[in-house]
Design an enzyme around this catalytic site. Sequence first.
Site, PDB file in Angstrom:
ATOM      1  N   LYS A   1       0.862  -1.212   0.094  1.00 61.43           N
ATOM      2  CA  LYS A   1       0.085  -0.166   0.061  1.00 61.43           C
ATOM      3  C   LYS A   1       1.020   1.229   0.100  1.00 61.43           C
ATOM      4  CE  LYS A   1      -3.834   2.310   2.491  1.00 61.43           C
ATOM      5  NZ  LYS A   1      -4.616   2.333   3.594  1.00 61.43           N
TER       6      LYS A   1
ATOM      7  N   ARG B   1     -10.717   9.748   1.018  1.00 62.99           N
ATOM      8  CA  ARG B   1     -10.561  10.314   2.351  1.00 62.99           C
ATOM      9  C   ARG B   1     -11.668  11.223   2.530  1.00 62.99           C
ATOM     10  NH1 ARG B   1      -4.075  10.552   2.345  1.00 62.99           N
ATOM     11  NH2 ARG B   1      -3.646   8.335   2.681  1.00 62.99           N
TER      12      ARG B   1
ATOM     13  N   GLU C   1       7.683  -6.739   2.050  1.00 64.73           N
ATOM     14  CA  GLU C   1       6.377  -6.813   2.270  1.00 64.73           C
ATOM     15  C   GLU C   1       5.759  -8.312   2.098  1.00 64.73           C
ATOM     16  OE1 GLU C   1       4.846  -5.056   4.461  1.00 64.73           O
ATOM     17  OE2 GLU C   1       6.337  -3.124   4.606  1.00 64.73           O
TER      18      GLU C   1
ATOM     19  N   LYS D   1      -2.026  -1.532  -3.758  1.00 66.11           N
ATOM     20  CA  LYS D   1      -3.029  -0.207  -3.796  1.00 66.11           C
ATOM     21  C   LYS D   1      -1.947   0.716  -4.108  1.00 66.11           C
ATOM     22  CE  LYS D   1      -6.307   2.416  -1.036  1.00 66.11           C
ATOM     23  NZ  LYS D   1      -7.071   2.079   0.342  1.00 66.11           N
TER      24      LYS D   1
ATOM     25  N   SER E   1      -9.954   5.433  -5.515  1.00 66.25           N
ATOM     26  CA  SER E   1     -10.847   6.464  -5.761  1.00 66.25           C
ATOM     27  C   SER E   1     -10.326   7.390  -6.751  1.00 66.25           C
ATOM     28  CB  SER E   1     -11.235   7.201  -4.496  1.00 66.25           C
ATOM     29  OG  SER E   1     -10.017   7.413  -3.901  1.00 66.25           O
TER      30      SER E   1
ATOM     31  N   TYR F   1     -14.661   0.588  -7.463  1.00 68.72           N
ATOM     32  CA  TYR F   1     -15.985   1.198  -7.325  1.00 68.72           C
ATOM     33  C   TYR F   1     -16.869   1.212  -8.813  1.00 68.72           C
ATOM     34  CZ  TYR F   1     -13.508   3.236  -3.644  1.00 68.72           C
ATOM     35  OH  TYR F   1     -12.604   3.431  -2.330  1.00 68.72           O
TER      36      TYR F   1
END
Length: 433
Positions: free
Chosen positions: A301, A311, A339, A354, A380, A419
Site C-alpha cells: 500500500k 478520504r 512486504e 494499492k 478512488s 467502484y
Amino acid sequence: MASTFNIPCNAGTIKNFNNSQRNLGFSSNLGINFAKTRFSNCGDSGRIPSQLVVRASERRDNLTQQKTGLSIEECEAAVVAGNAPSAPPVPPTPKAPSGTPSVSPLSLGRRPRRNRTSPVFRAAFQETTLSPANVVYPLFIHEGEEDTPIGAMPGCYRLGWRHGLVEEVAKARDVVVNSIVVFPKPDALKSPTGDEAYNENGLVPRTIRMLKDKFPDLIIYTDVALDPYYYDGHDGIVTQHGVIMNDETVHQLCKQAVAQARAGADVVSPSDMMDGRVGAIRAALDAEGYSNVSIMSYTAKYASSFYGPFREALDSNPRFGDKKTYQMNPANYREALIETQEDESEGADILLVKPGLPYLDIIRLLRDNSDLPIAAYQVSGEYSMIKAGGVLKMIDEEKVMLESLLCLRRAGADIILTYFALQAARCLCGEKR
C-alpha cells in the site's frame, strides 16, 4: 454424401427402420433420413454391423445456396466425373488507395497480424478474461437513513446501512457480483485510541450481521484500520510528538478483526501497514476459533496521492502530517518483495496492491513471486479520473473502464476492488447475453 459411423457389434437388432432413431440414439434434428439408411454387409441376421453408412437427408432447414435440382446420387456422380457444381467466386483482393506504392511482399517467416484478422480468432486467442466474479464492490456506509452523494466520486454514495446498502447489494447480486467490502463513516464516534473500531454493536458488525441474514452466501470483506475511528485520521495510535505507535496499534487491530469475524466477516483486510499485524491478527483469530476467516493483507500500500476522494468520503484526511512513515514510498519497487515475504510468512491468504493501474509493475512483481491470490485496488482517484474524462467527453468512459480492469487482470490480479464493480458487471453481462 455418406457418413460412416463405427458402432459396437453387439447393438440390438433393428426391428423397424422407422424406429432406428430411438435404437441408435440419433436425435431428429440431425437432418438424417433413416428411411434411406444403408447397412453394409448385414446379411440376413438383422444385426447392426460394426460399420454403419448413413446418407444425409435431402432436407436442409437453413439452406441458403441455390438448389441444383439434382438428387444426392446425381450430385455425387457429378463430383466423381469432375463436374462439381460451381462455388461462389473468390472475392477480389481489395484495391489499395490511389497513390499507394507498389512494393514486393516482405520476406517474413511470421506475421502475427494473421491471428488478429477475425473476431473469432481474437476471441479464441484472448489470454486474459474479465468477469463479475473477478470484482469486489467497495461500499461506504453510515448510520443515517438517507444515501448521500460523494462529491468527488460521481455515482458513489454513503449508503444508509439499513436500506440503501441492502438495495445496492441486491443490484450487485443481480449481475453476479457477490463480494463486497464495507467502509464505515462513524461520524461522532472518533477517539484518541479508536475504541469504536472493536465495538461489537458498532456500525460494521451490525451491518455484517444484517447482510448475512439477508444474503447468507454474500462474501463480506472488512477494512481493519483505525483511521475511520481516530480523530486525527491516521491508521494508528499517535503519541504527543506525532509518532504512530506500531505495537499498540496492532493490539487494537487484533480486537477489531476478531469483532468483525464474530459478526460474520469472511475476509478481514488490514490496510494499516503496521509491522507484524498479519501474524498477530492470524493468531488472534485462531485463538477465538475463527481459523476459517481469511486475511487479505494490504501488502504493498503506497503513500499515494490517488486516495483523495476516498478520504473525503470517510472524512479521514490526516489532521497533521502524512502517512509516509507507514505506507510505502511510490518510488520503491524491491521493497514490495520484503512486504510480500513478511505477509506470506505471517499467514496472509491474499496479497493486495494499492493503488492499481499506476502500479501494474508491482502487481506483476507479486504475481511472479508468490503463489497466493493477488488483489488490486482500483482506488478512488483512478475511478474519479475516468468518470471525469467521460463526463467531459474526452474518453469513452465504458471502454476505458473495462480496459483498465482488464489491464489489472493481465498484470496478474485475481480479484479487483473497484467502484466500477456494478457498472462493469452490467456491461459484461450485457455483452454475454
